[in-house]
Design a protein around this motif. Sequence first.
Motif, PDB file in Angstrom:
ATOM      1  N   GLU A  75     -14.942   2.171  23.299  1.00 18.89           N
ATOM      2  CA  GLU A  75     -13.995   2.222  22.184  1.00 18.89           C
ATOM      3  C   GLU A  75     -12.622   2.514  22.758  1.00 18.89           C
ATOM      4  OE1 GLU A  75     -15.490   4.537  18.765  1.00 18.89           O
ATOM      5  OE2 GLU A  75     -17.325   4.759  19.952  1.00 18.89           O
ATOM      6  N   SER A  76     -11.698   1.591  22.548  1.00 14.91           N
ATOM      7  CA  SER A  76     -10.387   1.676  23.197  1.00 14.91           C
ATOM      8  C   SER A  76      -9.615   2.926  22.806  1.00 14.91           C
ATOM      9  CB  SER A  76      -9.563   0.428  22.850  1.00 14.91           C
ATOM     10  OG  SER A  76      -9.425   0.297  21.430  1.00 14.91           O
ATOM     11  N   SER A  77      -9.897   3.479  21.648  1.00 19.27           N
ATOM     12  CA  SER A  77      -9.135   4.640  21.184  1.00 19.27           C
ATOM     13  C   SER A  77      -9.768   5.970  21.598  1.00 19.27           C
ATOM     14  CB  SER A  77      -9.013   4.600  19.657  1.00 19.27           C
ATOM     15  OG  SER A  77     -10.304   4.616  19.054  1.00 19.27           O
ATOM     16  N   VAL A  78     -10.925   5.897  22.277  1.00 16.81           N
ATOM     17  CA  VAL A  78     -11.662   7.120  22.606  1.00 16.81           C
ATOM     18  C   VAL A  78     -11.416   7.519  24.048  1.00 16.81           C
ATOM     19  CG1 VAL A  78     -13.952   8.147  22.830  1.00 16.81           C
ATOM     20  CG2 VAL A  78     -13.441   6.628  20.898  1.00 16.81           C
ATOM     21  N   ASN A  79     -11.045   8.790  24.257  1.00 15.97           N
ATOM     22  CA  ASN A  79     -11.011   9.374  25.591  1.00 15.97           C
ATOM     23  C   ASN A  79     -12.325  10.113  25.794  1.00 15.97           C
ATOM     24  OD1 ASN A  79      -8.414   8.592  26.478  1.00 15.97           O
ATOM     25  ND2 ASN A  79      -7.505  10.145  25.151  1.00 15.97           N
ATOM     26  N   LYS A 106     -11.853   4.936  29.327  1.00 14.94           N
ATOM     27  CA  LYS A 106     -10.850   5.997  29.390  1.00 14.94           C
ATOM     28  C   LYS A 106     -11.534   7.332  29.671  1.00 14.94           C
ATOM     29  CE  LYS A 106      -7.381   3.890  26.370  1.00 14.94           C
ATOM     30  NZ  LYS A 106      -6.559   4.053  25.137  1.00 14.94           N
TER      31      LYS A 106
END
Length: 538
Positions: free
Chosen positions: A126-130, A151
């Motif tokens: 998920e691109s928004s998850v660190n 990430k």
Amino acid sequence: MKEERKCDLKRFSNLAFLLLNDNLLNGTIPSWCFSLPSLVNLYLSNNKFTGHIPAISSYSLQGLSLGGNKLQGNISESIFNLVNLTYLSLSSNNFSGSVNFSLFSKFQNLERLYLSNLGQLSLNFESSVNYSFSRLKALDLSSMGLTEFPKLRKVPVLKYLILSNNKLNGKVPNWLHEMDSLVVVDLAQNSLTTPVDQFSRNYQLRYLDLSYNLLTAGISSAICNASSLQNLELSNNKLTGTIPQCLASSFLSILNLEMNRLNGTLPNTFTKTRLEILNLKDNRLEGPLPESLSNCMQLEVLNLGNNQIEDTFPHWLPTLPYLKVLHGFPSLNIFDISSNNFSGPIPKDYMQSTSVLFKRIPTNFVSIDLSGNNFEGKIPNAIGELQALIGLNLSHNRLSGPIPQSMGNLINLESLDLSSNMLTGRIPTELVNMKFLEVLNLSYNNLVGEIPQGMQFGSFLNDSYEGNLGLCGVPLSVKCGEEHDQHSSETLWREEKFGFGWEAVAIGYGCGMVFGVVMGSFVFLMRKPEFLRKQGFR
């Protein structure tokens, strides 16, 4: 399985370790393996198990290793309930479907996660998850077909990051360079274009592999700021420019720059470092070998093949006690300085000093390649003492005189190439003793007389002997007779008196002229602004 029904779990209620890895176990994994109440470590890796992972109820598990099998289907959801896991390996199986990487972050105690070589499994980020792994130290996602970096900003103690053999491209994300904890970074076999010097901020980094990528431009001296770096792998890229001087005095143990477009001379600042392997093969390096290399007393491998190095044979190389590959001296394995411009005679003293120790080396791991240089004079008789040799290539030099009879002592030899020299005299009948010889090339010399027969010599065709006008006998169409023998004797007399015949001069002149034109054009093209044209790699 019927045997599962007979298994009395009460008898194993206190079993904490079940280690059955590296065997030949097959079939499906018995479900009772995942139901033992006190089990802490279950290691079933490197067997031949098939089928799906059964439901898991051994919630005490801390270590689970299922890698190296033939397990199929989706990854069992029950795995993600094992909140005590510190070690998980699912690598090298046939899992399919997709799984969200965020599920693995449920393992708050996880220290090592291995998910490599799962080409049929889709790993979703998920691109928004660190992603947060507070204790994760090792992460292997190699050979997963990844097209983007996960990430991993919240992974404070990560030491080993393996993302090789994926489809990553462009530059490495900034979060990776900000990880002070990283010790090993393997990004080989991707399509990355990131500058090497970006890793200069990773001060704890010891191993960096960026080989088989699309790196361009030069190697900045800033990479030397990564003062803990011990292994730097940059082979098979498109790097240009010169080798930074600081790398010669760094703490590197391995420096691999093979198959790039590096030019200029070698650094001349080598000091008494821990350098063990220096691979500069297939570049555009020129000039002499720096004598400061003699300071690298730990050096085991020195590969300079296919460059434009011009030097006489360096007298100081035998002083390096561990050199194996150039490969050299007391424990010579592979000696390769082919396709350079070394000149002078083949060093006889070197041959003699290593011949005794050569016999201690396994016969399947020894080769000498001096081809494509300017060595001259006779082949030393001491060559016959190197009885561990399986490959000998002295082609495309200026060697003269006869083929030593002692060469017949190389009974393990599988490949012999003496072509394109100025060798004279007869082919020694002793060469028939080479019962393992599969490749023979004596073409384009000035050899005379009848070709020896017997053993492997019966399998060699005309092209092994072409360009030797004085040879006769099978497989050539020229028959040996009184007239031919008289001609050969006259030719041999001229060679013994003057060192070589007119044929060798003509061949040498012609080959030299062609070689000079080709190399001149090659050098000219390389120095044009368009020298960044694509070059093939192995």
